[in-house]
Write a protein that holds these residues in place. Sequence first.
Motif, PDB file in Angstrom:
ATOM      1  N   PRO A  90      11.734  15.150  -9.384  1.00 41.37           N
ATOM      2  CA  PRO A  90      11.038  14.700 -10.600  1.00 41.37           C
ATOM      3  C   PRO A  90      12.039  14.218 -11.639  1.00 41.37           C
ATOM      4  O   PRO A  90      13.098  14.812 -11.807  1.00 41.37           O
ATOM      5  N   PHE A  91      11.734  13.120 -12.295  1.00 44.26           N
ATOM      6  CA  PHE A  91      12.638  12.591 -13.311  1.00 44.26           C
ATOM      7  C   PHE A  91      12.789  13.635 -14.417  1.00 44.26           C
ATOM      8  O   PHE A  91      11.800  14.090 -15.001  1.00 44.26           O
ATOM      9  N   GLN A  92      14.027  13.992 -14.719  1.00 37.54           N
ATOM     10  CA  GLN A  92      14.273  15.171 -15.545  1.00 37.54           C
ATOM     11  C   GLN A  92      14.034  14.964 -17.028  1.00 37.54           C
ATOM     12  O   GLN A  92      13.887  15.921 -17.776  1.00 37.54           O
ATOM     13  N   ALA A  93      14.005  13.730 -17.514  1.00 36.93           N
ATOM     14  CA  ALA A  93      13.806  13.499 -18.944  1.00 36.93           C
ATOM     15  C   ALA A  93      12.709  12.460 -19.146  1.00 36.93           C
ATOM     16  O   ALA A  93      12.950  11.364 -19.636  1.00 36.93           O
ATOM     17  N   TRP A  94      11.516  12.841 -18.740  1.00 35.81           N
ATOM     18  CA  TRP A  94      10.391  11.891 -18.725  1.00 35.81           C
ATOM     19  C   TRP A  94      10.137  11.275 -20.094  1.00 35.81           C
ATOM     20  O   TRP A  94       9.917  10.071 -20.218  1.00 35.81           O
ATOM     21  N   GLU A 110      20.755   8.793 -11.830  1.00 38.62           N
ATOM     22  CA  GLU A 110      20.883   9.305 -10.469  1.00 38.62           C
ATOM     23  C   GLU A 110      19.795   8.713  -9.566  1.00 38.62           C
ATOM     24  O   GLU A 110      18.677   8.429 -10.004  1.00 38.62           O
ATOM     25  N   MET A 111      20.149   8.558  -8.298  1.00 33.85           N
ATOM     26  CA  MET A 111      19.206   8.020  -7.318  1.00 33.85           C
ATOM     27  C   MET A 111      17.973   8.918  -7.193  1.00 33.85           C
ATOM     28  O   MET A 111      16.830   8.429  -7.145  1.00 33.85           O
ATOM     29  N   THR A 112      18.166  10.214  -7.164  1.00 35.79           N
ATOM     30  CA  THR A 112      17.027  11.126  -6.975  1.00 35.79           C
ATOM     31  C   THR A 112      16.048  11.028  -8.139  1.00 35.79           C
ATOM     32  O   THR A 112      14.825  11.070  -7.954  1.00 35.79           O
ATOM     33  N   GLY A 113      16.601  10.878  -9.352  1.00 38.24           N
ATOM     34  CA  GLY A 113      15.729  10.757 -10.523  1.00 38.24           C
ATOM     35  C   GLY A 113      14.961   9.453 -10.526  1.00 38.24           C
ATOM     36  O   GLY A 113      13.762   9.424 -10.867  1.00 38.24           O
ATOM     37  N   LEU A 114      15.645   8.345 -10.146  1.00 41.49           N
ATOM     38  CA  LEU A 114      14.942   7.062 -10.090  1.00 41.49           C
ATOM     39  C   LEU A 114      13.887   7.056  -8.993  1.00 41.49           C
ATOM     40  O   LEU A 114      12.788   6.520  -9.174  1.00 41.49           O
ATOM     41  N   ASN A 115      14.234   7.636  -7.850  1.00 44.62           N
ATOM     42  CA  ASN A 115      13.221   7.746  -6.791  1.00 44.62           C
ATOM     43  C   ASN A 115      12.003   8.520  -7.289  1.00 44.62           C
ATOM     44  O   ASN A 115      10.861   8.153  -7.036  1.00 44.62           O
ATOM     45  N   PHE A 127      10.017   6.177  -9.903  1.00 40.65           N
ATOM     46  CA  PHE A 127       9.233   5.112  -9.278  1.00 40.65           C
ATOM     47  C   PHE A 127       8.143   5.685  -8.385  1.00 40.65           C
ATOM     48  O   PHE A 127       7.051   5.112  -8.267  1.00 40.65           O
ATOM     49  N   ASN A 128       8.402   6.793  -7.752  1.00 40.60           N
ATOM     50  CA  ASN A 128       7.402   7.426  -6.900  1.00 40.60           C
ATOM     51  C   ASN A 128       6.204   7.887  -7.736  1.00 40.60           C
ATOM     52  O   ASN A 128       5.041   7.685  -7.355  1.00 40.60           O
ATOM     53  N   ALA A 129       6.475   8.471  -8.918  1.00 42.41           N
ATOM     54  CA  ALA A 129       5.392   8.944  -9.785  1.00 42.41           C
ATOM     55  C   ALA A 129       4.563   7.782 -10.311  1.00 42.41           C
ATOM     56  O   ALA A 129       3.321   7.839 -10.337  1.00 42.41           O
ATOM     57  N   LEU A 130       5.250   6.703 -10.740  1.00 43.63           N
ATOM     58  CA  LEU A 130       4.521   5.539 -11.235  1.00 43.63           C
ATOM     59  C   LEU A 130       3.671   4.916 -10.140  1.00 43.63           C
ATOM     60  O   LEU A 130       2.522   4.515 -10.368  1.00 43.63           O
ATOM     61  N   ASN A 131       4.229   4.839  -8.950  1.00 42.65           N
ATOM     62  CA  ASN A 131       3.506   4.243  -7.829  1.00 42.65           C
ATOM     63  C   ASN A 131       2.304   5.106  -7.437  1.00 42.65           C
ATOM     64  O   ASN A 131       1.232   4.595  -7.118  1.00 42.65           O
ATOM     65  N   ALA A 137       0.815  -1.208   0.000  1.00 44.83           N
ATOM     66  CA  ALA A 137       0.000   0.000   0.000  1.00 44.83           C
ATOM     67  C   ALA A 137       0.847   1.256   0.000  1.00 44.83           C
ATOM     68  O   ALA A 137       0.408   2.308  -0.489  1.00 44.83           O
ATOM     69  N   GLU A 138       2.087   1.174   0.541  1.00 45.64           N
ATOM     70  CA  GLU A 138       2.926   2.373   0.615  1.00 45.64           C
ATOM     71  C   GLU A 138       3.450   2.755  -0.763  1.00 45.64           C
ATOM     72  O   GLU A 138       3.689   1.908  -1.610  1.00 45.64           O
ATOM     73  N   VAL A 139       3.582   4.038  -0.990  1.00 45.64           N
ATOM     74  CA  VAL A 139       4.135   4.553  -2.240  1.00 45.64           C
ATOM     75  C   VAL A 139       5.656   4.537  -2.160  1.00 45.64           C
ATOM     76  O   VAL A 139       6.255   4.946  -1.154  1.00 45.64           O
TER      77      VAL A 139
END
Length: 267
Positions: free
Chosen positions: A23-27, A43-48, A51-55, A9-11
Amino acid sequence: MTIYNRPRAEVFAENAPPSEIQPFQAWLRGLGIAFDETNGFPEMTGLNGLFNALNQYIKYLEQNGFAEWSADLEYPIGAGVRVGSVWYRAKTQNTNKPPATSQNDWELFLNASALSYGNPIYIENNVVKVRDASTAQKGVVQFANATEVANKSNVSKSVNPVNAATIAQSTDLGVGQTYQNLTSSRSLGLTYTNNTGKAIFVSIDVRGSSSGVDGIRANVAGAVVSELLNIAENHCAQISFIVPGGASYSVQQTQASINLTKWVELR
């Protein structure tokens, strides 16, 4: 086909501090941007952020059930969308056709705001149910079977066209009845009751036996429904009337000189 279990359930990365999620810089390009900027390592921040947006989008669909209509999407026939509390289904493949004003492209599927859980719908043990119908309540109706119709039992049930003939058979005058000669068991001046459960037809023949003001009156449920006066000596007369089910009836003579010759009932 594999049946998938419900995901967590967690994002993803929802507790990450702002420094670890961006936010992923090159969507539109995707992970290929990493070859230009980080030697193929995203980069870790971009992947986070990715995945956060998809979730979050998955959670959005779980919460709403139907996705909100978007002017940017092309919808196939049969697609379902939501506008506020109203659900629509696509009738044509279309783009930028507002469902509420595009009846040729969308059809109403469900108006949730119009649902009422008071009458006749209610919830019991987390199950949506519909109340039984009555004279004052809309709801579920059950049809009576032929026996119940004929016996006039289970009055809370409805009658469908298949059993309409049964109703006529059990209530209509003349249907299922025969003429019966009851002369030997009927007398003028006595009161009888129609206990057949439906209307009957009564026909009576009399003969005058003296001159003068001789006559007869037919009474049904206390009311005079027919009357013959001045029946001459040796003259015949006939009187007939209908008696509703359950009503009392009698034929009274105005003089004792009237003779009953025939009493017939259709019953």
